[in-house]
Design a protein around this motif. Sequence first.
Motif, PDB file in Angstrom:
ATOM      1  N   GLN A 188       0.842  -1.188   0.000  1.00 47.70           N
ATOM      2  CA  GLN A 188       0.000   0.000   0.000  1.00 47.70           C
ATOM      3  C   GLN A 188       0.881   1.244   0.000  1.00 47.70           C
ATOM      4  OE1 GLN A 188      -3.429   0.154  -0.168  1.00 47.70           O
ATOM      5  NE2 GLN A 188      -3.290  -2.035  -0.531  1.00 47.70           N
ATOM      6  N   PRO A 189       0.510   2.275  -0.759  1.00 51.22           N
ATOM      7  CA  PRO A 189       1.308   3.503  -0.754  1.00 51.22           C
ATOM      8  C   PRO A 189       1.283   4.163   0.622  1.00 51.22           C
ATOM      9  CG  PRO A 189      -0.776   3.833  -1.920  1.00 51.22           C
ATOM     10  CD  PRO A 189      -0.658   2.366  -1.654  1.00 51.22           C
ATOM     11  N   THR A 190       2.360   4.843   0.953  1.00 54.49           N
ATOM     12  CA  THR A 190       2.446   5.541   2.236  1.00 54.49           C
ATOM     13  C   THR A 190       1.481   6.718   2.244  1.00 54.49           C
ATOM     14  OG1 THR A 190       4.772   4.948   2.468  1.00 54.49           O
ATOM     15  CG2 THR A 190       3.976   6.798   3.788  1.00 54.49           C
ATOM     16  N   PRO A 191       0.599   6.817   3.224  1.00 45.60           N
ATOM     17  CA  PRO A 191      -0.314   7.972   3.281  1.00 45.60           C
ATOM     18  C   PRO A 191       0.476   9.270   3.398  1.00 45.60           C
ATOM     19  CG  PRO A 191      -1.044   6.230   4.764  1.00 45.60           C
ATOM     20  CD  PRO A 191       0.326   5.851   4.306  1.00 45.60           C
ATOM     21  N   HIS A 192       0.058  10.268   2.623  1.00 45.50           N
ATOM     22  CA  HIS A 192       0.746  11.563   2.571  1.00 45.50           C
ATOM     23  C   HIS A 192      -0.119  12.596   3.287  1.00 45.50           C
ATOM     24  CE1 HIS A 192       3.588  14.474   1.263  1.00 45.50           C
ATOM     25  NE2 HIS A 192       2.821  15.036   0.346  1.00 45.50           N
ATOM     26  N   ILE A 193       0.389  13.166   4.365  1.00 44.52           N
ATOM     27  CA  ILE A 193      -0.384  14.060   5.229  1.00 44.52           C
ATOM     28  C   ILE A 193       0.083  15.497   5.050  1.00 44.52           C
ATOM     29  CG2 ILE A 193      -1.174  14.494   7.575  1.00 44.52           C
ATOM     30  CD1 ILE A 193      -1.817  11.674   6.448  1.00 44.52           C
ATOM     31  N   LEU A 194      -0.863  16.409   4.869  1.00 48.02           N
ATOM     32  CA  LEU A 194      -0.564  17.844   4.809  1.00 48.02           C
ATOM     33  C   LEU A 194      -0.913  18.475   6.152  1.00 48.02           C
ATOM     34  CD1 LEU A 194       0.108  20.543   3.396  1.00 48.02           C
ATOM     35  CD2 LEU A 194      -2.286  20.601   2.621  1.00 48.02           C
ATOM     36  N   ILE A 195       0.065  19.142   6.758  1.00 46.38           N
ATOM     37  CA  ILE A 195      -0.152  19.868   8.014  1.00 46.38           C
ATOM     38  C   ILE A 195      -0.102  21.361   7.713  1.00 46.38           C
ATOM     39  CG2 ILE A 195       0.701  20.312  10.344  1.00 46.38           C
ATOM     40  CD1 ILE A 195       2.186  17.624  10.183  1.00 46.38           C
ATOM     41  N   VAL A 196      -1.192  22.065   8.025  1.00 41.15           N
ATOM     42  CA  VAL A 196      -1.222  23.524   7.851  1.00 41.15           C
ATOM     43  C   VAL A 196      -1.366  24.124   9.249  1.00 41.15           C
ATOM     44  CG1 VAL A 196      -2.249  25.466   6.642  1.00 41.15           C
ATOM     45  CG2 VAL A 196      -2.373  23.175   5.636  1.00 41.15           C
ATOM     46  N   GLU A 197      -0.270  24.655   9.771  1.00 41.23           N
ATOM     47  CA  GLU A 197      -0.184  25.119  11.161  1.00 41.23           C
ATOM     48  C   GLU A 197       0.810  26.269  11.223  1.00 41.23           C
ATOM     49  OE1 GLU A 197      -0.195  26.115  14.640  1.00 41.23           O
ATOM     50  OE2 GLU A 197      -1.296  24.212  14.627  1.00 41.23           O
ATOM     51  N   ASP A 198       0.398  27.400  11.811  1.00 39.91           N
ATOM     52  CA  ASP A 198       1.284  28.566  11.823  1.00 39.91           C
ATOM     53  C   ASP A 198       2.294  28.538  12.967  1.00 39.91           C
ATOM     54  OD1 ASP A 198      -0.882  28.973  13.619  1.00 39.91           O
ATOM     55  OD2 ASP A 198      -0.462  31.114  13.670  1.00 39.91           O
ATOM     56  N   ASP A 199       2.061  27.740  14.000  1.00 37.99           N
ATOM     57  CA  ASP A 199       3.016  27.635  15.095  1.00 37.99           C
ATOM     58  C   ASP A 199       4.119  26.656  14.686  1.00 37.99           C
ATOM     59  OD1 ASP A 199       4.291  26.543  17.521  1.00 37.99           O
ATOM     60  OD2 ASP A 199       2.805  27.712  18.616  1.00 37.99           O
ATOM     61  N   GLU A 200       5.331  27.178  14.514  1.00 37.46           N
ATOM     62  CA  GLU A 200       6.422  26.356  13.980  1.00 37.46           C
ATOM     63  C   GLU A 200       6.739  25.172  14.886  1.00 37.46           C
ATOM     64  OE1 GLU A 200      11.048  26.795  12.380  1.00 37.46           O
ATOM     65  OE2 GLU A 200      10.010  28.518  13.292  1.00 37.46           O
ATOM     66  N   VAL A 201       6.720  25.387  16.199  1.00 40.86           N
ATOM     67  CA  VAL A 201       7.049  24.306  17.121  1.00 40.86           C
ATOM     68  C   VAL A 201       6.034  23.169  16.993  1.00 40.86           C
ATOM     69  CG1 VAL A 201       7.266  23.661  19.546  1.00 40.86           C
ATOM     70  CG2 VAL A 201       8.256  25.813  18.732  1.00 40.86           C
ATOM     71  N   ILE A 202       4.753  23.513  17.000  1.00 41.29           N
ATOM     72  CA  ILE A 202       3.708  22.489  16.866  1.00 41.29           C
ATOM     73  C   ILE A 202       3.788  21.826  15.496  1.00 41.29           C
ATOM     74  CG2 ILE A 202       1.219  22.092  16.766  1.00 41.29           C
ATOM     75  CD1 ILE A 202       0.885  24.338  18.801  1.00 41.29           C
ATOM     76  N   ARG A 203       3.985  22.643  14.463  1.00 35.58           N
ATOM     77  CA  ARG A 203       4.039  22.109  13.095  1.00 35.58           C
ATOM     78  C   ARG A 203       5.152  21.070  12.944  1.00 35.58           C
ATOM     79  NH1 ARG A 203       4.599  26.615  10.734  1.00 35.58           N
ATOM     80  NH2 ARG A 203       6.829  26.570  10.246  1.00 35.58           N
ATOM     81  N   GLU A 204       6.352  21.429  13.405  1.00 36.29           N
ATOM     82  CA  GLU A 204       7.487  20.525  13.226  1.00 36.29           C
ATOM     83  C   GLU A 204       7.393  19.313  14.140  1.00 36.29           C
ATOM     84  OE1 GLU A 204       9.556  20.754  10.750  1.00 36.29           O
ATOM     85  OE2 GLU A 204       8.361  22.497  10.153  1.00 36.29           O
ATOM     86  N   ALA A 205       6.911  19.510  15.372  1.00 35.20           N
ATOM     87  CA  ALA A 205       6.755  18.371  16.282  1.00 35.20           C
ATOM     88  C   ALA A 205       5.719  17.384  15.747  1.00 35.20           C
ATOM     89  CB  ALA A 205       6.358  18.863  17.668  1.00 35.20           C
ATOM     90  N   THR A 206       4.621  17.919  15.215  1.00 34.74           N
ATOM     91  CA  THR A 206       3.585  17.048  14.651  1.00 34.74           C
ATOM     92  C   THR A 206       4.116  16.300  13.433  1.00 34.74           C
ATOM     93  OG1 THR A 206       1.864  18.578  15.422  1.00 34.74           O
ATOM     94  CG2 THR A 206       1.239  16.978  13.743  1.00 34.74           C
ATOM     95  N   ALA A 207       4.841  17.016  12.571  1.00 31.20           N
ATOM     96  CA  ALA A 207       5.409  16.377  11.375  1.00 31.20           C
ATOM     97  C   ALA A 207       6.381  15.269  11.762  1.00 31.20           C
ATOM     98  CB  ALA A 207       6.107  17.422  10.506  1.00 31.20           C
TER      99      ALA A 207
END
Length: 232
Positions: free
Chosen positions: A4-23
């Motif tokens: 199965q192909p790897t699911p590709h997730i888009l994160i749209v978040e303006d807080d850099e710390v949250i964005r990078e930690a979530t990614a």
Amino acid sequence: MNEQPTPHILIVEDDEVIREATATGLRRDGFSVATAADGPGGLEAFRREHPSLALLDVMLPGLDGVAVCRAIRQESAIPIIFLSARSDAIDVVLGLEAGADDYVTKPFDPAVLSARIRAALRRADTTPAGDDALERVGPLTIDRGGYTVSRNGEELSLTPTEYRLLIELADHAGMALDRATLLERVWGYGWAGDARLVDVHVQRLRAKIEEDPSDPRLVLTVRGVGYKLART
């Protein structure tokens, strides 16, 4: 057997710390990830990256998450989950009414977020059900093999979650299903969930399948219990 192909997730978040930690957390859990820091950038990334699922912060610079959600919904039925620091009912309902499938309130447990994502992706799986028979529900025709629903011969544009909700109700036509049962069977919750998810999605489903959504004849409210699909 094909992988199965790897699911590709888009994160749209303006807080850099949250964005990078979530990614980082999602990559560790086996997802591929693209990110954007504002609303316009999120829409641009959506059109460029063709993600399997979008995670949208509610409060975004340039274009808020609700507006981004509405724009995505005009082009795609991919699952959308809101990330919000605000648990205010108005924000949650606005996001769901705009077309989101689920929401997670910050701060969130990364394992819970991954579980919500996987559940949403399962709902979006359009693998044929193996039953080619057409099912009639009043003016509706459900083609489970083709993963489509038509009303009086016109195909309806249902999101995967709306489709799963209709199928669950159709599988138990005439039977009242409470919100907790629907949360478990449609959203895949193994824990307490928000009944507003069910109520708003029922409203959205009615808007698409009912002749008069203000006077529903297909998806009926059972007071004090939940909802049922009328036997026709």
